[in-house]
Design a protein around this motif. Structure first.
Motif, PDB file in Angstrom:
ATOM      1  N   ARG A  29       0.830  -1.201   0.000  1.00 41.33           N
ATOM      2  CA  ARG A  29       0.000   0.000   0.000  1.00 41.33           C
ATOM      3  C   ARG A  29       0.867   1.255   0.000  1.00 41.33           C
ATOM      4  NH1 ARG A  29      -3.808   2.090  -2.174  1.00 41.33           N
ATOM      5  NH2 ARG A  29      -4.444  -0.099  -2.263  1.00 41.33           N
ATOM      6  N   MET A  30       1.970   1.235   0.741  1.00 40.26           N
ATOM      7  CA  MET A  30       2.885   2.374   0.735  1.00 40.26           C
ATOM      8  C   MET A  30       3.408   2.649  -0.665  1.00 40.26           C
ATOM      9  SD  MET A  30       6.323   3.291   0.516  1.00 40.26           S
ATOM     10  CE  MET A  30       7.266   1.813   0.917  1.00 40.26           C
ATOM     11  N   PHE A  31       3.782   1.607  -1.376  1.00 38.50           N
ATOM     12  CA  PHE A  31       4.303   1.719  -2.741  1.00 38.50           C
ATOM     13  C   PHE A  31       3.286   2.426  -3.636  1.00 38.50           C
ATOM     14  CE2 PHE A  31       4.180  -0.204  -6.995  1.00 38.50           C
ATOM     15  CZ  PHE A  31       5.470   0.026  -7.456  1.00 38.50           C
ATOM     16  N   HIS A  32       2.045   1.977  -3.587  1.00 39.96           N
ATOM     17  CA  HIS A  32       1.015   2.570  -4.444  1.00 39.96           C
ATOM     18  C   HIS A  32       0.689   3.997  -4.029  1.00 39.96           C
ATOM     19  CE1 HIS A  32       0.255  -0.988  -6.838  1.00 39.96           C
ATOM     20  NE2 HIS A  32       0.218  -1.714  -5.735  1.00 39.96           N
ATOM     21  N   ASN A  33       0.690   4.269  -2.737  1.00 41.61           N
ATOM     22  CA  ASN A  33       0.427   5.628  -2.281  1.00 41.61           C
ATOM     23  C   ASN A  33       1.535   6.593  -2.694  1.00 41.61           C
ATOM     24  OD1 ASN A  33      -2.100   5.404  -0.974  1.00 41.61           O
ATOM     25  ND2 ASN A  33      -1.146   4.523   0.846  1.00 41.61           N
ATOM     26  N   LEU A  34       2.770   6.114  -2.644  1.00 41.63           N
ATOM     27  CA  LEU A  34       3.896   6.958  -3.030  1.00 41.63           C
ATOM     28  C   LEU A  34       3.779   7.394  -4.491  1.00 41.63           C
ATOM     29  CD1 LEU A  34       6.670   8.150  -2.240  1.00 41.63           C
ATOM     30  CD2 LEU A  34       7.701   6.030  -3.048  1.00 41.63           C
ATOM     31  N   CYS A 206       3.072  11.962   3.436  1.00 39.71           N
ATOM     32  CA  CYS A 206       3.965  12.225   4.561  1.00 39.71           C
ATOM     33  C   CYS A 206       3.229  12.136   5.896  1.00 39.71           C
ATOM     34  CB  CYS A 206       4.626  13.595   4.406  1.00 39.71           C
ATOM     35  SG  CYS A 206       5.821  13.648   3.048  1.00 39.71           S
ATOM     36  N   ASP A 207       1.981  12.567   5.934  1.00 34.38           N
ATOM     37  CA  ASP A 207       1.201  12.446   7.170  1.00 34.38           C
ATOM     38  C   ASP A 207       1.015  10.983   7.552  1.00 34.38           C
ATOM     39  OD1 ASP A 207       0.711  15.243   7.510  1.00 34.38           O
ATOM     40  OD2 ASP A 207      -0.827  15.127   5.952  1.00 34.38           O
ATOM     41  N   ALA A 208       0.812  10.139   6.555  1.00 30.17           N
ATOM     42  CA  ALA A 208       0.507   8.729   6.816  1.00 30.17           C
ATOM     43  C   ALA A 208       1.737   7.901   7.178  1.00 30.17           C
ATOM     44  CB  ALA A 208      -0.180   8.119   5.589  1.00 30.17           C
ATOM     45  N   TYR A 209       2.921   8.307   6.691  1.00 26.34           N
ATOM     46  CA  TYR A 209       4.089   7.451   6.854  1.00 26.34           C
ATOM     47  C   TYR A 209       5.194   8.051   7.713  1.00 26.34           C
ATOM     48  CZ  TYR A 209       1.719   4.623   3.430  1.00 26.34           C
ATOM     49  OH  TYR A 209       0.774   3.849   2.798  1.00 26.34           O
ATOM     50  N   VAL A 210       4.872   9.101   8.460  1.00 24.33           N
ATOM     51  CA  VAL A 210       5.867   9.691   9.351  1.00 24.33           C
ATOM     52  C   VAL A 210       6.060   8.851  10.609  1.00 24.33           C
ATOM     53  CG1 VAL A 210       4.248  11.154  10.629  1.00 24.33           C
ATOM     54  CG2 VAL A 210       6.625  11.889  10.366  1.00 24.33           C
ATOM     55  N   GLY A 211       5.055   8.083  10.998  1.00 22.61           N
ATOM     56  CA  GLY A 211       5.141   7.278  12.216  1.00 22.61           C
ATOM     57  C   GLY A 211       5.743   5.904  11.959  1.00 22.61           C
ATOM     58  N   ARG A 212       5.990   5.180  13.038  1.00 26.02           N
ATOM     59  CA  ARG A 212       6.590   3.841  12.922  1.00 26.02           C
ATOM     60  C   ARG A 212       5.561   2.777  12.550  1.00 26.02           C
ATOM     61  NH1 ARG A 212      11.650   3.183  14.071  1.00 26.02           N
ATOM     62  NH2 ARG A 212      12.818   4.813  15.146  1.00 26.02           N
ATOM     63  N   GLU A 213       4.302   3.000  12.914  1.00 25.14           N
ATOM     64  CA  GLU A 213       3.260   2.032  12.589  1.00 25.14           C
ATOM     65  C   GLU A 213       2.490   2.534  11.373  1.00 25.14           C
ATOM     66  OE1 GLU A 213       0.753   0.558  15.650  1.00 25.14           O
ATOM     67  OE2 GLU A 213       2.344   0.567  17.161  1.00 25.14           O
ATOM     68  N   TRP A 214       2.647   1.851  10.246  1.00 22.62           N
ATOM     69  CA  TRP A 214       1.984   2.247   9.008  1.00 22.62           C
ATOM     70  C   TRP A 214       0.655   1.520   8.878  1.00 22.62           C
ATOM     71  CZ3 TRP A 214       6.648   1.838   5.081  1.00 22.62           C
ATOM     72  CH2 TRP A 214       7.554   2.859   5.372  1.00 22.62           C
ATOM     73  N   ASN A 215      -0.361   2.249   8.440  1.00 18.23           N
ATOM     74  CA  ASN A 215      -1.704   1.697   8.290  1.00 18.23           C
ATOM     75  C   ASN A 215      -1.861   1.114   6.890  1.00 18.23           C
ATOM     76  OD1 ASN A 215      -4.525   1.408   7.835  1.00 18.23           O
ATOM     77  ND2 ASN A 215      -4.954   2.878   9.445  1.00 18.23           N
ATOM     78  N   ALA A 216      -2.267  -0.139   6.834  1.00 18.58           N
ATOM     79  CA  ALA A 216      -2.428  -0.795   5.535  1.00 18.58           C
ATOM     80  C   ALA A 216      -3.627  -0.281   4.759  1.00 18.58           C
ATOM     81  CB  ALA A 216      -2.560  -2.305   5.728  1.00 18.58           C
ATOM     82  N   TRP A 217      -4.507   0.508   5.412  1.00 16.12           N
ATOM     83  CA  TRP A 217      -5.758   0.906   4.769  1.00 16.12           C
ATOM     84  C   TRP A 217      -5.769   2.358   4.301  1.00 16.12           C
ATOM     85  CZ3 TRP A 217      -8.006  -3.496   3.903  1.00 16.12           C
ATOM     86  CH2 TRP A 217      -7.764  -4.549   4.774  1.00 16.12           C
ATOM     87  N   PHE A 218      -4.697   3.107   4.571  1.00 13.59           N
ATOM     88  CA  PHE A 218      -4.665   4.497   4.110  1.00 13.59           C
ATOM     89  C   PHE A 218      -4.487   4.544   2.595  1.00 13.59           C
ATOM     90  CE2 PHE A 218      -2.044   8.108   2.747  1.00 13.59           C
ATOM     91  CZ  PHE A 218      -2.896   9.156   3.090  1.00 13.59           C
ATOM     92  N   ARG A 219      -5.154   5.510   1.955  1.00  9.35           N
ATOM     93  CA  ARG A 219      -4.921   5.753   0.534  1.00  9.35           C
ATOM     94  C   ARG A 219      -4.909   7.260   0.313  1.00  9.35           C
ATOM     95  NH1 ARG A 219     -10.615   3.303  -1.801  1.00  9.35           N
ATOM     96  NH2 ARG A 219     -12.044   4.562  -0.550  1.00  9.35           N
ATOM     97  N   VAL A 220      -3.995   7.725  -0.526  1.00  8.99           N
ATOM     98  CA  VAL A 220      -3.899   9.157  -0.789  1.00  8.99           C
ATOM     99  C   VAL A 220      -5.138   9.609  -1.559  1.00  8.99           C
ATOM    100  CG1 VAL A 220      -1.384   9.125  -0.789  1.00  8.99           C
ATOM    101  CG2 VAL A 220      -2.626   8.819  -2.951  1.00  8.99           C
ATOM    102  N   SER A 221      -5.437  10.897  -1.463  1.00  8.63           N
ATOM    103  CA  SER A 221      -6.632  11.435  -2.108  1.00  8.63           C
ATOM    104  C   SER A 221      -6.430  11.595  -3.605  1.00  8.63           C
ATOM    105  CB  SER A 221      -6.979  12.800  -1.499  1.00  8.63           C
ATOM    106  OG  SER A 221      -5.939  13.719  -1.755  1.00  8.63           O
ATOM    107  N   ALA A 222      -7.536  11.641  -4.314  1.00  9.66           N
ATOM    108  CA  ALA A 222      -7.486  11.907  -5.750  1.00  9.66           C
ATOM    109  C   ALA A 222      -7.004  13.340  -5.982  1.00  9.66           C
ATOM    110  CB  ALA A 222      -8.871  11.719  -6.366  1.00  9.66           C
ATOM    111  N   HIS A 223      -6.485  13.605  -7.141  1.00  6.88           N
ATOM    112  CA  HIS A 223      -5.946  14.930  -7.465  1.00  6.88           C
ATOM    113  C   HIS A 223      -6.996  16.012  -7.235  1.00  6.88           C
ATOM    114  CE1 HIS A 223      -3.444  17.920  -9.313  1.00  6.88           C
ATOM    115  NE2 HIS A 223      -4.340  18.178 -10.244  1.00  6.88           N
ATOM    116  N   GLU A 224      -6.650  17.007  -6.433  1.00  9.68           N
ATOM    117  CA  GLU A 224      -7.511  18.151  -6.116  1.00  9.68           C
ATOM    118  C   GLU A 224      -8.802  17.765  -5.384  1.00  9.68           C
ATOM    119  OE1 GLU A 224      -6.561  21.230  -6.355  1.00  9.68           O
ATOM    120  OE2 GLU A 224      -4.662  20.602  -7.224  1.00  9.68           O
ATOM    121  N   ALA A 225      -8.867  16.602  -4.780  1.00 10.28           N
ATOM    122  CA  ALA A 225     -10.053  16.227  -3.987  1.00 10.28           C
ATOM    123  C   ALA A 225     -10.200  17.209  -2.821  1.00 10.28           C
ATOM    124  CB  ALA A 225      -9.909  14.810  -3.458  1.00 10.28           C
TER     125      ALA A 225
END
Length: 262
Positions: A29-34, A206-225
């Protein structure tokens, strides 16, 4: 984001990231969000590309790559923070909400030195459940409701963030994309009004991956959402809840008694 890079740069980065994406659902999920994040600045992209190239050249381990990405999410080399700088969210509701396990809130209050241990903190929290915010003591009004930032949701129609009939703890965890590991813990439900000097923002990578525990369910927003949206746990096609992030506020902002779900 990756499409804007030169072809040879894309290949080096893809090889590195593909090496770690198979490690777990979280890494995938991190890979796809990046690759999907649209809120990086040109400077962010240049620094990220330089970092990933260096890690690829070093043959860095998965743990090292993840650690360096956390450092990247924290701040730029010049010290400019990368968290809480996403675009301003468009929130039509007056009241926002968040849920938090009792144990998490207790640890937070111990770290903030309001209580000496978690047992004492939990006792204090339980004593205030159902009390009206206007009846809180001065100490209670100063309690922080989060650590470095607060993730919250709201009702797009302008009503209460969770409606008048609260879902069960399991349903809340699923809807908000929170880890099922909290199932079984006492889940606190908070409703509050954001202070005028605090801005809600669209959550970023950056908000989602700054911590040590990464959430498998986070997804970045669509462009200009206008805001983010949660990814319900285990339900790829389900529509998530609105999601924003903002600076830490205190219990003085609460607009309703703290409820709990089990």
């Amino acid at each position: 984001m990756l499409q804007s890079w030169a072809e040879h740069d894309q290949c080096a980065v893809r090889l590195l990231l593909h090496r770690i994406m198979g490690e777990s659902v979280v890494h995938d999920r991190m890979f796809h969000n990046l690759l999907a994040e649209s809120q990086f600045s040109a400077a962010d992209i240049a620094e990220l590309l330089e970092l990933l190239h260096a890690l690829a050249a070093q043959g860095a381990s998965i743990d090292e790559v993840c650690g360096r990405l956390r450092e990247f999410c924290t701040a730029s080399p010049s010290g400019t923070r990368r968290t809480l700088r996403g675009r301003r969210a468009q929130v039509g509701a007056e009241t926002l909400g968040r849920v938090m396990p009792l144990s998490t809130f207790a640890r937070l209050l111990v770290r903030a030195r309001y209580h000496t241990d978690e047992e004492e903190a939990q006792f204090a929290i339980r004593a205030m459940l159902g009390a009206r915010p206007e009846d809180y003591t001065i100490d209670w009004r100063s309690y922080p409701l989060g650590s470095y930032a607060i993730w919250s949701t709201f009702d797009e129609a302008g009503g209460r963030p969770f409606g008048d009939d609260l879902p069960s703890a399991a349903e809340l965890l699923e809807r908000l994309g929170l880890e099922p590991k909290y199932d079984g813990d006492l889940l606190l439900v908070l409703e509050y009004r954001l202070p005028a000097d605090v801005t809600s923002r669209v959550p970023s990578f950056c908000d989602a991956y700054v911590g040590r525990e990464w959430n498998a369910w986070f997804r970045v927003s669509a462009h200009e959402a206008p805001f983010g949206r949660t990814r319900p746990v285990g339900a790829r096609e389900a529509r998530g809840a609105p999601e924003v992030i903002h600076d830490v506020i205190t219990a003085s902002a609460l607009a309703a008694p703290i409820h709990y779900r089990v």
